[in-house]
Motif scaffolding. Structure first.
Motif, PDB file in Angstrom:
ATOM      1  N   HIS A 156      -2.559   1.705  -1.990  1.00  0.00           N
ATOM      2  CA  HIS A 156      -2.906   0.475  -2.709  1.00  0.00           C
ATOM      3  C   HIS A 156      -3.322   0.693  -4.164  1.00  0.00           C
ATOM      4  CE1 HIS A 156      -2.483  -2.033   0.828  1.00  0.00           C
ATOM      5  NE2 HIS A 156      -3.188  -1.165   1.515  1.00  0.00           N
ATOM      6  N   GLY A 157      -3.474   1.940  -4.572  1.00  0.00           N
ATOM      7  CA  GLY A 157      -3.800   2.204  -5.970  1.00  0.00           C
ATOM      8  C   GLY A 157      -5.204   1.803  -6.370  1.00  0.00           C
ATOM      9  N   ASN A 184       0.908   0.371  -7.851  1.00  0.00           N
ATOM     10  CA  ASN A 184       1.306   0.166  -6.459  1.00  0.00           C
ATOM     11  C   ASN A 184       1.462  -1.320  -6.151  1.00  0.00           C
ATOM     12  OD1 ASN A 184      -0.586   2.389  -7.068  1.00  0.00           O
ATOM     13  ND2 ASN A 184      -0.090   3.104  -5.023  1.00  0.00           N
ATOM     14  N   CYS A 188       2.401  -3.503  -2.989  1.00  0.00           N
ATOM     15  CA  CYS A 188       2.644  -3.505  -1.551  1.00  0.00           C
ATOM     16  C   CYS A 188       2.996  -4.920  -1.108  1.00  0.00           C
ATOM     17  CB  CYS A 188       1.406  -3.013  -0.805  1.00  0.00           C
ATOM     18  SG  CYS A 188       0.946  -1.311  -1.227  1.00  0.00           S
ATOM     19  N   PRO A 209       5.609  -0.212   0.236  1.00  0.00           N
ATOM     20  CA  PRO A 209       4.695   0.200  -0.835  1.00  0.00           C
ATOM     21  C   PRO A 209       5.493   0.695  -2.046  1.00  0.00           C
ATOM     22  CG  PRO A 209       4.853   1.942   0.805  1.00  0.00           C
ATOM     23  CD  PRO A 209       5.870   0.886   1.176  1.00  0.00           C
ATOM     24  N   ILE A 238       6.022   1.759  -5.926  1.00  0.00           N
ATOM     25  CA  ILE A 238       5.277   2.303  -7.055  1.00  0.00           C
ATOM     26  C   ILE A 238       6.158   2.228  -8.297  1.00  0.00           C
ATOM     27  CG2 ILE A 238       4.149   4.336  -8.018  1.00  0.00           C
ATOM     28  CD1 ILE A 238       3.420   5.160  -5.209  1.00  0.00           C
TER      29      ILE A 238
END
Length: 500
Positions: free
Chosen positions: A259-260, A418, A420, A473, A475
């Motif tokens: 999730h960053g 990120n 998601c 997810p 990126i």
């Protein structure tokens, strides 16, 4: 590949290097790299991969190792097949950028020089280069002095951190082993990449690891949902102590794997200082290049060490991982040195402080600093900052465009690179309250993934997490990305999953 078996003067057969043949093979291979990898591999009309199932691919490739060597044409064909069936990581809707040619050229250079870096005499250029790069990275962290070394990947960098933390707390472990230390406790986030800590504690025989709870709502002390809760950290430290364990390290994260999320570094540092714990920080280092976004890592200068992987966000090319250390007491060398006299003599004719091999657990290592140094030279600090800012911009742009389309649902609001999300096909829209919704939604991402890989249009991962069914997810960090890429991604997912 340039070796040919020819009869020697005494009638015996032995391997003699044919330099002309070797040069021809190098030239022909270079043409394949330029045409098939750099040109076609980046062409949007070409597939990301030519997917074959394992058994079929094994039949297509000549992987067997034989008694006799193979001729030039056969080897060159093997090179072409390697390229054909490998994933094209350079593919983008955008144009080919100069940085890719820089990355390729420096890899040629490092392989041609074939330098093993451990003493100044065998790697004079790269010992000095590594010192400059590490110093520059430390200054971005906020350390005026310190130590460090380039490692073969982030996991090895984290091994260094855990080993140093244990040695600082219990220096007798180096000579007396695990019998001389108590049961040690490591504290880390549930969000942390398992290779960072979970597997490393097995490798280093640290038998007590505590996974901390995460925030799921924003609060005045939490920058982002999904970050480590300082109050839980304190509670778990006290609990570990009451159970006879000795806390020695906290692993914080800037930009968690999925999730960053950014952990609250100042609050974690307060706790580490209170209990005398080593504070390891992993991830997100390249954000420090950005004046606009470096506030996300406020408090980083209070960490004891940092793992920074330029091969990720800066795309320097694998592998390029720096282990940075605030310590100025030569702890890195004291912990790892073997003082072998056939390499590290004290009476050499030059300053032996530049012999860095005794800082490493592997003695010699590849000159990975060159990958970052040459890119930094080419684009400058400002150019690296622009790459980071661009990644943030296109992450926000992807979210903006995603919200305009029906069927795309964010798992959480992005904090870093990120994104998601779930893709909800028409057959499931409006049926969130049905009994079968979650079970059927869990099958959507795997089905789309299989279609995109078999068709060769894209390659994106998926995963379940914390009670959430399979989601994508994504990126966003490539400096090549464009608005065209973003729209292609969304439209392709709609195309691949619209009939599910």
């Amino acid at each position: 590949a340039s070796e040919q078996y020819v009869a020697s003067k005494d009638g015996q057969k032995g391997p003699l290097i044919d330099h002309a043949e070797g040069q021809r093979f190098l030239n022909d291979t270079f043409k394949v790299i330029m045409e098939e990898v750099l040109s076609k591999g980046a062409d949007v009309k070409e597939k990301v991969c030519e997917w074959r199932d394992p058994a079929e691919l094994r039949r297509l490739l000549d992987l067997e190792l034989l008694e006799d060597g193979q001729p030039h044409d056969h080897l060159l064909q093997q090179v072409k097949e390697m390229v054909k069936y490998s994933v094209k990581t350079s593919k983008s809707q955008g144009s080919i950028k100069n940085y890719r040619q820089i990355k390729i050229s420096l890899r040629f250079l490092t392989e041609a020089l074939n330098t093993s870096q451990y003493t100044y005499e065998v790697a004079p250029v790269f010992v000095l280069m590594e010192d400059v790069v590490l110093s520059k990275l430390r200054s971005l962290v906020g350390w005026s002095d310190g130590d460090g070394i380039f490692c073969p990947g982030g996991s090895v960098s984290n091994i260094y951190a855990m080993n140093l933390a244990r040695y600082r707390a219990f220096p007798q472990v180096k000579l007396k082993g695990l019998w001389s230390v108590p049961r040690l406790a490591v504290f880390t986030s549930e969000e942390l990449h398992p290779y960072h800590i979970k597997y490393l504690i097995q490798f280093l025989c640290v038998v007590y690891v505590v996974f901390l709870s995460l925030s799921h709502t924003l609060s005045p002390t939490m920058l982002h949902s999904g970050c480590m809760l300082p109050e839980d950290l304190t509670d778990k430290i006290e609990l570990a102590k009451s159970q006879g364990a000795v806390p020695f390290l906290v692993s914080a994260t800037s930009g968690t794997t999925i999730h960053g999320a950014f952990d609250p570094l100042d609050l974690i540092a307060d706790i580490c200082e209170k209990y005398g714990l080593w504070m390891l920080l992993g991830g997100g280092g390249s954000v420090l290049f950005s004046k606009k976004h470096r506030h996300l890592m406020k408090g980083i200068e209070r960490a004891d060490s940092m793992t920074w992987n330029p091969h990720k966000m800066l795309l320097t090319g694998l592998q390029c991982s720096a282990f940075l250390l605030k310590d100025t007491t030569d702890l890195l060398k004291h912990c790892h040195c073997a003082n072998v006299t056939y390499l590290f003599q004290k009476d050499k004719f030059y300053d032996v402080s530049f012999d860095t091999g005794d800082k490493s657990i592997q003695c010699g290592h590849k000159v990975d600093c060159l990958k970052l140094w040459l890119m930094w030279k080419a684009v400058g600090t400002r150019g690296l900052e622009e790459r980071v800012d661009k990644a943030f911009f296109y992450t926000r742009y992807l979210v903006q465009e995603m919200k305009k389309k029906e069927g795309f649902q964010l798992v959480t609001e992005p904090q870093f690179m990120n994104v998601c999300f779930w893709f909800i096909p028409p057959s499931l829209r409006g049926k969130q309250n049905s009994d079968y919704y979650q079970e059927r939604l869990s099958k959507v991402a795997p089905a789309i993934k299989e279609r995109m890989v078999r068709q060769g249009s894209m390659m994106i991962g998926y995963q379940p997490q914390a009670g959430r069914v399979n989601f994508f997810p994504m990126i966003v960090h490539s400096p090549q990305i464009s608005e065209q890429d973003v729209h292609f991604l969304l439209n392709e997912i709609e195309r691949l999953g619209g009939d599910l």
